[in-house]
Design a protein around this motif. Sequence first.
Motif, PDB file in Angstrom:
ATOM      1  N   ARG A  36       0.838  -1.214   0.000  1.00 41.86           N
ATOM      2  CA  ARG A  36       0.000   0.000   0.000  1.00 41.86           C
ATOM      3  C   ARG A  36       0.865   1.252   0.000  1.00 41.86           C
ATOM      4  O   ARG A  36       0.551   2.242  -0.669  1.00 41.86           O
ATOM      5  CB  ARG A  36      -0.961  -0.025   1.195  1.00 41.86           C
ATOM      6  N   SER A  96       8.607  15.791  11.805  1.00 37.97           N
ATOM      7  CA  SER A  96       7.276  16.318  12.139  1.00 37.97           C
ATOM      8  C   SER A  96       7.143  17.780  11.746  1.00 37.97           C
ATOM      9  O   SER A  96       6.036  18.271  11.524  1.00 37.97           O
ATOM     10  CB  SER A  96       7.020  16.187  13.647  1.00 37.97           C
ATOM     11  N   PRO A 127       8.349  19.825   8.903  1.00 34.00           N
ATOM     12  CA  PRO A 127       9.070  19.982   7.625  1.00 34.00           C
ATOM     13  C   PRO A 127       9.427  21.432   7.318  1.00 34.00           C
ATOM     14  O   PRO A 127      10.312  21.692   6.507  1.00 34.00           O
ATOM     15  CB  PRO A 127       8.098  19.407   6.588  1.00 34.00           C
ATOM     16  N   LYS A 152       2.604  24.633   1.882  1.00 30.35           N
ATOM     17  CA  LYS A 152       1.202  24.243   1.682  1.00 30.35           C
ATOM     18  C   LYS A 152       1.049  23.242   0.528  1.00 30.35           C
ATOM     19  O   LYS A 152       0.238  22.310   0.606  1.00 30.35           O
ATOM     20  CB  LYS A 152       0.397  25.514   1.393  1.00 30.35           C
ATOM     21  N   LEU A 197       2.071  19.913   1.788  1.00 30.75           N
ATOM     22  CA  LEU A 197       1.087  19.419   2.774  1.00 30.75           C
ATOM     23  C   LEU A 197      -0.190  18.949   2.087  1.00 30.75           C
ATOM     24  O   LEU A 197      -0.846  18.015   2.544  1.00 30.75           O
ATOM     25  CB  LEU A 197       0.790  20.507   3.813  1.00 30.75           C
ATOM     26  N   LEU A 252       0.202  15.453   1.234  1.00 26.74           N
ATOM     27  CA  LEU A 252       0.070  14.586   2.417  1.00 26.74           C
ATOM     28  C   LEU A 252      -1.396  14.268   2.690  1.00 26.74           C
ATOM     29  O   LEU A 252      -1.739  13.158   3.087  1.00 26.74           O
ATOM     30  CB  LEU A 252       0.707  15.240   3.646  1.00 26.74           C
ATOM     31  N   THR A 253      -2.250  15.250   2.474  1.00 29.33           N
ATOM     32  CA  THR A 253      -3.681  14.999   2.705  1.00 29.33           C
ATOM     33  C   THR A 253      -4.178  13.848   1.818  1.00 29.33           C
ATOM     34  O   THR A 253      -4.958  13.001   2.263  1.00 29.33           O
ATOM     35  CB  THR A 253      -4.501  16.279   2.437  1.00 29.33           C
ATOM     36  N   ARG A 311      -2.644  10.599   3.285  1.00 25.92           N
ATOM     37  CA  ARG A 311      -3.239  10.256   4.586  1.00 25.92           C
ATOM     38  C   ARG A 311      -4.635   9.661   4.410  1.00 25.92           C
ATOM     39  O   ARG A 311      -5.050   8.774   5.167  1.00 25.92           O
ATOM     40  CB  ARG A 311      -3.307  11.511   5.464  1.00 25.92           C
ATOM     41  N   TYR A 356       4.631   7.492  10.080  1.00 22.27           N
ATOM     42  CA  TYR A 356       4.807   8.353   8.899  1.00 22.27           C
ATOM     43  C   TYR A 356       3.520   9.085   8.548  1.00 22.27           C
ATOM     44  O   TYR A 356       2.463   8.806   9.111  1.00 22.27           O
ATOM     45  CB  TYR A 356       5.434   7.599   7.730  1.00 22.27           C
ATOM     46  N   GLU A 357       3.661  10.045   7.644  1.00 21.88           N
ATOM     47  CA  GLU A 357       2.509  10.869   7.236  1.00 21.88           C
ATOM     48  C   GLU A 357       1.895  11.596   8.425  1.00 21.88           C
ATOM     49  O   GLU A 357       0.678  11.764   8.514  1.00 21.88           O
ATOM     50  CB  GLU A 357       1.454  10.010   6.546  1.00 21.88           C
ATOM     51  N   GLY A 358       2.746  12.000   9.365  1.00 29.40           N
ATOM     52  CA  GLY A 358       2.270  12.666  10.575  1.00 29.40           C
ATOM     53  C   GLY A 358       2.079  11.631  11.657  1.00 29.40           C
ATOM     54  O   GLY A 358       1.260  10.710  11.506  1.00 29.40           O
TER      55      GLY A 358
HETATM   56  P1  TGC Z   1       0.771  25.521   8.811  1.00 31.85           P
HETATM   57  O1  TGC Z   1       1.051  26.957   9.108  1.00 31.85           O
HETATM   58  O2  TGC Z   1      -0.139  24.772   9.700  1.00 31.85           O
HETATM   59  O3  TGC Z   1       0.216  25.423   7.309  1.00 31.85           O
HETATM   60  C1  TGC Z   1       0.831  26.089   6.220  1.00 31.85           C
HETATM   61  C2  TGC Z   1      -0.228  26.203   5.127  1.00 31.85           C
HETATM   62  O4  TGC Z   1      -0.569  24.890   4.657  1.00 31.85           O
HETATM   63  C3  TGC Z   1      -1.962  24.628   4.897  1.00 31.85           C
HETATM   64  N1  TGC Z   1      -2.068  23.219   5.326  1.00 31.85           N
HETATM   65  C4  TGC Z   1      -2.555  22.222   4.575  1.00 31.85           C
HETATM   66  N2  TGC Z   1      -3.085  22.202   3.342  1.00 31.85           N
HETATM   67  C5  TGC Z   1      -3.480  20.996   2.854  1.00 31.85           C
HETATM   68  N3  TGC Z   1      -3.380  19.849   3.543  1.00 31.85           N
HETATM   69  C6  TGC Z   1      -2.844  19.834   4.784  1.00 31.85           C
HETATM   70  N4  TGC Z   1      -2.732  18.678   5.452  1.00 31.85           N
HETATM   71  C7  TGC Z   1      -2.409  21.049   5.351  1.00 31.85           C
HETATM   72  N5  TGC Z   1      -1.839  21.397   6.534  1.00 31.85           N
HETATM   73  C8  TGC Z   1      -1.638  22.720   6.505  1.00 31.85           C
HETATM   74  C9  TGC Z   1      -2.395  25.606   5.959  1.00 31.85           C
HETATM   75  O5  TGC Z   1      -3.769  25.874   5.881  1.00 31.85           O
HETATM   76  C10 TGC Z   1      -1.547  26.823   5.630  1.00 31.85           C
HETATM   77  O6  TGC Z   1      -2.158  27.474   4.523  1.00 31.85           O
HETATM   78  P2  TGC Z   1      -2.086  29.079   4.348  1.00 31.85           P
HETATM   79  O7  TGC Z   1      -2.942  29.361   3.172  1.00 31.85           O
HETATM   80  O8  TGC Z   1      -2.625  29.630   5.639  1.00 31.85           O
HETATM   81  O9  TGC Z   1      -0.636  29.385   4.134  1.00 31.85           O
HETATM   82  O10 TGC Z   1       2.178  24.805   8.641  1.00 31.85           O
HETATM   83  P3  TGC Z   1       3.208  24.339   9.722  1.00 31.85           P
HETATM   84  O11 TGC Z   1       4.577  24.477   9.141  1.00 31.85           O
HETATM   85  O12 TGC Z   1       2.915  24.986  11.038  1.00 31.85           O
HETATM   86  O13 TGC Z   1       2.934  22.753   9.800  1.00 31.85           O
HETATM   87  C11 TGC Z   1       1.957  22.211  10.535  1.00 31.85           C
HETATM   88  C12 TGC Z   1       2.107  20.655  10.679  1.00 31.85           C
HETATM   89  C13 TGC Z   1       2.960  20.299  11.882  1.00 31.85           C
HETATM   90  C14 TGC Z   1       0.705  20.139  10.901  1.00 31.85           C
HETATM   91  C15 TGC Z   1       2.723  20.021   9.420  1.00 31.85           C
HETATM   92  O14 TGC Z   1       4.038  20.404   9.289  1.00 31.85           O
HETATM   93  C16 TGC Z   1       2.624  18.508   9.391  1.00 31.85           C
HETATM   94  O15 TGC Z   1       1.640  17.955   8.932  1.00 31.85           O
HETATM   95  N6  TGC Z   1       3.692  17.780   9.863  1.00 31.85           N
HETATM   96  C17 TGC Z   1       3.795  16.344   9.714  1.00 31.85           C
HETATM   97  C18 TGC Z   1       4.806  16.012   8.639  1.00 31.85           C
HETATM   98  C19 TGC Z   1       4.424  14.819   7.830  1.00 31.85           C
HETATM   99  O16 TGC Z   1       3.319  14.308   7.877  1.00 31.85           O
HETATM  100  N7  TGC Z   1       5.336  14.343   6.981  1.00 31.85           N
HETATM  101  C20 TGC Z   1       5.066  13.294   6.079  1.00 31.85           C
HETATM  102  C21 TGC Z   1       6.178  13.089   5.097  1.00 31.85           C
HETATM  103  S1  TGC Z   1       5.749  12.053   3.704  1.00 31.85           S
HETATM  104  C22 TGC Z   1       5.607  10.508   4.337  1.00 31.85           C
HETATM  105  O17 TGC Z   1       5.692  10.271   5.488  1.00 31.85           O
HETATM  106  C23 TGC Z   1       5.327   9.430   3.342  1.00 31.85           C
HETATM  107  S2  TGC Z   1       5.144   7.875   4.043  1.00 31.85           S
HETATM  108  C24 TGC Z   1       4.785   6.847   2.766  1.00 31.85           C
HETATM  109  C25 TGC Z   1       3.317   6.656   2.532  1.00 31.85           C
HETATM  110  O18 TGC Z   1       2.545   7.611   2.507  1.00 31.85           O
HETATM  111  O19 TGC Z   1       2.893   5.511   2.374  1.00 31.85           O
END
Ligand code: TGC
Length: 389
Positions: free
Chosen positions: A94, A142, A144, A237, A240, A243-244, A247, A366-368
């Motif tokens: 997956r 966590s 990025p 953004k 991210l 990622l949605t 996820r 992963y993916e948060g």
């Molecule tokens: P933040 O200030 O909250 O947001 C910046 C802008 O982005 C928008 N946004 C999103 N848009 C779409 N989908 C999302 N999930 C979004 N999250 C935030 C937000 O509305 C804002 O927009 P604007 O218009 O106001 O500029 O950003 P932040 O830097 O404070 O980050 C918040 C946080 C901690 C939630 C984020 O960094 C996060 O989700 N961290 C977790 C990192 C993560 O999940 N990494 C995954 C890497 S890839 C992976 O793991 C692949 S695994 C393999 C597989 O999938 O099978």
Amino acid sequence: MSTFKGVDFFDVSSLLTEEERLIRDTVREWVQENVLPIIEHHFRSGTFPMELVPQMAGMGLLGANLEGYGCAGLGAVAYGLIMQELERGDSGLRSFVSVQGALCMYPIHSFGTDEQKQRWLPAMARGEKIGCFGLTEPDAGSNPAGMKTRAVRKTDRWVINGAKAWITNGSIADVAILWARTEEGIRGFLVEKGTRGFSTKDHVGKFSLRASVTSELVLQDCEIPEENILPATSGLKSALSCLTQARYGIAWGAIGSAMAVYDEALNYAKTRIVFGKPIAGFQLQQAKLVWMLGEITKGQLLNLQLGRLKEKGAVTPHQVSLGKKNGCCVARECAKLGREMLGANGIMDEYQVGRHLCNIESVYTYEGTDDIHTLILGEAITGIPAFTG
Ligand code: TGC
Ligand code: FAD
């Protein structure tokens, strides 16, 4: 290995269209016949089953919910059911499909030029080209936004320096969707395999997701042509939003893992005789099975509604966070209970529970991580961010 009939206590099937049921059953049967007989070998040897890629491509599973460019253009629920059934086989499978579709084809589709789309998407849908998604760094997982990788524009090219860690498909990918800091903020780039200054190294010694390739990406004065930027990316953004998409698939996939574990534990409990009767006849074991069934059923209903919202274009990233968090928590607990129900056999890879137990630790992370999704939801409901205290 007994045939898997599914876990559907609330007749969720009746809420699906005929096409959705057909897609689910086709992938379910394919997993039974083609994945389960070989997955233990790949998990032991720490290899990804590349031989399955052409078959998955042939069934239209790569980028299945994207429109055009040779993609199947399926709805969100049909796509989710595919993820559920694939992860019933193995989380590594997956993951491959999630990364290829949601993390690589989706950004090219959403942020790329027509030329980039024509060049990559049909070949990726056919499984002839493989992608990886480089966001995480050794010191920025966590968060990025703390990435150090930098791309500097030099007349007709970009020069990239930095490193990415924990990248699924890294060393088998033909192209990396790479996120880097620029003067205009974080942007996405296409970095092709074989580009000078770009190298990969696999993470070895994993006890989880062993049937999946996970790599470091290293960029040392790596020069790519100017046209390799994804032009419509602007800021974190854009990353991210990918990622949605991924996820969403994980929410479904994790419930698939839980279904596999429940099914194996139930079958085992009916035939394992202890103190003169099947362990399924003991109240303590029944309580475990009932807990699993209840959580799986709630997870299936949650995912279905998440999918219907997505089909209407009404789903929010926060709702997707709840789906990802819920699916992973359910699968993690089910794997633990299933493993204990199998007693000593539960630690053997002849059975599936141990493999799912190990795999779900990656999926939960992963993916948060679970913590991050809790904080995302906490902020959504209170309006107060608690990421830094
Ligand atoms: P933040 O200030 O909250 O947001 C910046 C802008 O982005 C928008 N946004 C999103 N848009 C779409 N989908 C999302 N999930 C979004 N999250 C935030 C937000 O509305 C804002 O927009 P604007 O218009 O106001 O500029 O950003 P932040 O830097 O404070 O980050 C918040 C946080 C901690 C939630 C984020 O960094 C996060 O989700 N961290 C977790 C990192 C993560 O999940 N990494 C995954 C890497 S890839 C992976 O793991 C692949 S695994 C393999 C597989 O999938 O099978
Ligand atoms: P950290 O961010 O260092 O977190 C460590 C711990 O601290 C965690 O428990 C976390 O929940 C907690 N924590 C962090 N911040 C807070 C806070 N504010 N409050 C409370 N607790 C907090 N990444 C990619 O870009 N592409 C991929 O293809 C990819 N594939 C992966 C495949 C595998 C098998 C694995 C294991 C990871 C993969 N990742 C990928 C990386 C993955 O997304 C990160 O591991 C994940 O985002 C967590 O980052 P981290 O490991 O650096 O943990």
